[in-house]
Each structure stands twice: as C-alpha cells, then as structure tokens.
Design a protein around this motif. Structure first.
Motif, mmCIF file in Angstrom:
data_model
loop_
_atom_site.group_PDB
_atom_site.id
_atom_site.type_symbol
_atom_site.label_atom_id
_atom_site.label_comp_id
_atom_site.label_asym_id
_atom_site.label_seq_id
_atom_site.Cartn_x
_atom_site.Cartn_y
_atom_site.Cartn_z
ATOM 1 N N GLN A 86 0.830 -1.201 0.000
ATOM 2 C CA GLN A 86 0.000 0.000 0.000
ATOM 3 C C GLN A 86 0.868 1.256 0.000
ATOM 4 O O GLN A 86 0.458 2.286 -0.520
ATOM 5 C CB GLN A 86 -0.920 0.017 1.207
ATOM 6 C CG GLN A 86 -2.044 -0.976 1.124
ATOM 7 C CD GLN A 86 -2.880 -0.991 2.372
ATOM 8 O OE1 GLN A 86 -2.485 -0.494 3.419
ATOM 9 N NE2 GLN A 86 -4.050 -1.575 2.281
ATOM 10 N N ALA A 106 -5.580 1.629 -2.271
ATOM 11 C CA ALA A 106 -5.388 2.586 -1.183
ATOM 12 C C ALA A 106 -5.549 4.017 -1.683
ATOM 13 O O ALA A 106 -6.166 4.853 -1.014
ATOM 14 C CB ALA A 106 -4.015 2.394 -0.550
ATOM 15 N N MET A 107 -5.022 4.324 -2.870
ATOM 16 C CA MET A 107 -5.139 5.677 -3.411
ATOM 17 C C MET A 107 -6.572 5.985 -3.837
ATOM 18 O O MET A 107 -7.052 7.108 -3.656
ATOM 19 C CB MET A 107 -4.192 5.874 -4.595
ATOM 20 C CG MET A 107 -2.736 5.913 -4.204
ATOM 21 S SD MET A 107 -2.338 7.260 -3.077
ATOM 22 C CE MET A 107 -2.066 6.370 -1.550
ATOM 23 N N ASN A 108 -7.296 4.989 -4.363
ATOM 24 C CA ASN A 108 -8.699 5.199 -4.713
ATOM 25 C C ASN A 108 -9.534 5.451 -3.474
ATOM 26 O O ASN A 108 -10.431 6.295 -3.477
ATOM 27 C CB ASN A 108 -9.246 4.006 -5.496
ATOM 28 C CG ASN A 108 -8.698 3.950 -6.892
ATOM 29 O OD1 ASN A 108 -8.282 4.964 -7.444
ATOM 30 N ND2 ASN A 108 -8.693 2.760 -7.463
ATOM 31 N N ASN A 109 -9.250 4.718 -2.392
ATOM 32 C CA ASN A 109 -9.963 4.924 -1.146
ATOM 33 C C ASN A 109 -9.670 6.315 -0.586
ATOM 34 O O ASN A 109 -10.580 7.008 -0.116
ATOM 35 C CB ASN A 109 -9.576 3.853 -0.129
ATOM 36 C CG ASN A 109 -10.397 3.956 1.132
ATOM 37 O OD1 ASN A 109 -11.593 4.164 1.086
ATOM 38 N ND2 ASN A 109 -9.737 3.831 2.264
ATOM 39 N N ARG A 110 -8.426 6.752 -0.658
ATOM 40 C CA ARG A 110 -8.049 8.075 -0.167
ATOM 41 C C ARG A 110 -8.759 9.162 -0.967
ATOM 42 O O ARG A 110 -9.273 10.126 -0.403
ATOM 43 C CB ARG A 110 -6.534 8.257 -0.269
ATOM 44 C CG ARG A 110 -6.046 9.583 0.259
ATOM 45 C CD ARG A 110 -4.522 9.658 0.217
ATOM 46 N NE ARG A 110 -4.053 10.832 0.918
ATOM 47 C CZ ARG A 110 -3.965 12.043 0.379
ATOM 48 N NH1 ARG A 110 -4.314 12.236 -0.864
ATOM 49 N NH2 ARG A 110 -3.523 13.060 1.092
ATOM 50 N N ALA A 111 -8.828 8.994 -2.282
ATOM 51 C CA ALA A 111 -9.505 9.962 -3.137
ATOM 52 C C ALA A 111 -10.989 10.029 -2.798
ATOM 53 O O ALA A 111 -11.579 11.115 -2.758
ATOM 54 C CB ALA A 111 -9.306 9.595 -4.601
ATOM 55 N N ASN A 112 -11.596 8.877 -2.532
ATOM 56 C CA ASN A 112 -13.012 8.863 -2.163
ATOM 57 C C ASN A 112 -13.252 9.564 -0.839
ATOM 58 O O ASN A 112 -14.250 10.269 -0.663
ATOM 59 C CB ASN A 112 -13.536 7.429 -2.086
ATOM 60 C CG ASN A 112 -13.747 6.835 -3.448
ATOM 61 O OD1 ASN A 112 -14.003 7.555 -4.407
ATOM 62 N ND2 ASN A 112 -13.636 5.528 -3.542
ATOM 63 N N GLN A 113 -12.361 9.391 0.106
ATOM 64 C CA GLN A 113 -12.526 10.016 1.408
ATOM 65 C C GLN A 113 -12.345 11.527 1.338
ATOM 66 O O GLN A 113 -12.986 12.259 2.080
ATOM 67 C CB GLN A 113 -11.539 9.419 2.408
ATOM 68 C CG GLN A 113 -11.870 8.004 2.803
ATOM 69 C CD GLN A 113 -10.828 7.411 3.726
ATOM 70 O OE1 GLN A 113 -9.774 7.977 3.933
ATOM 71 N NE2 GLN A 113 -11.130 6.254 4.269
ATOM 72 N N LEU A 114 -11.484 12.005 0.446
ATOM 73 C CA LEU A 114 -11.237 13.433 0.325
ATOM 74 C C LEU A 114 -12.251 14.140 -0.579
ATOM 75 O O LEU A 114 -12.310 15.363 -0.588
ATOM 76 C CB LEU A 114 -9.822 13.674 -0.219
ATOM 77 C CG LEU A 114 -8.690 13.267 0.708
ATOM 78 C CD1 LEU A 114 -7.359 13.432 0.012
ATOM 79 C CD2 LEU A 114 -8.723 14.076 1.987
ATOM 80 N N TYR A 135 -18.639 9.378 2.839
ATOM 81 C CA TYR A 135 -17.632 9.936 3.733
ATOM 82 C C TYR A 135 -17.977 11.356 4.189
ATOM 83 O O TYR A 135 -17.116 12.086 4.617
ATOM 84 C CB TYR A 135 -16.263 9.912 3.056
ATOM 85 C CG TYR A 135 -15.763 8.521 2.787
ATOM 86 C CD1 TYR A 135 -15.255 7.740 3.799
ATOM 87 C CD2 TYR A 135 -15.837 7.963 1.513
ATOM 88 C CE1 TYR A 135 -14.808 6.466 3.567
ATOM 89 C CE2 TYR A 135 -15.394 6.689 1.264
ATOM 90 C CZ TYR A 135 -14.885 5.944 2.291
ATOM 91 O OH TYR A 135 -14.438 4.676 2.056
#
Length: 49
Positions: A13, A30-38, A45
């Motif tokens: 990751q 991990a980067m897709n999840n981070r983008a979704n959270q932001l 989120y």
C-alpha cells in the motif's frame, strides 16, 4: 510475476513502484480509497471535518 499475499499488503500500500510502468493492486486500491474520502461530494464519507 508472483502472487501477492496479505503478509506484505501494508508494504504494498505504501509502495508506489516508481520507475515502472504501473502500480500494484494494493497501492491503487489505497489511493482510490483516499480519493473517495477526500471527495466532498461523496455521500459515504460526509461529515468529519
């Protein structure tokens, strides 16, 4: 290419594989999840800040 195991999932990751033509699956997820959270328009989120 060898099959990835969960033993090195955390390391994958964090590993962007710089200098190669692509990313590993764990890094991309991990980067897709981070983008979704932001994303402020993502309803899953909302809240937090």
């Amino acid at each position: 290419m060898s099959k990835q195991t969960n033993l090195n999932n955390h390391a994958n990751q964090l590993n962007a594989n710089k200098g190669t033509s692509g990313f590993n699956k764990q890094y991309s997820a991990a980067m897709n999840n981070r983008a979704n959270q932001l994303n402020p328009n993502n309803k899953l989120y909302k809240g937090g800040k």
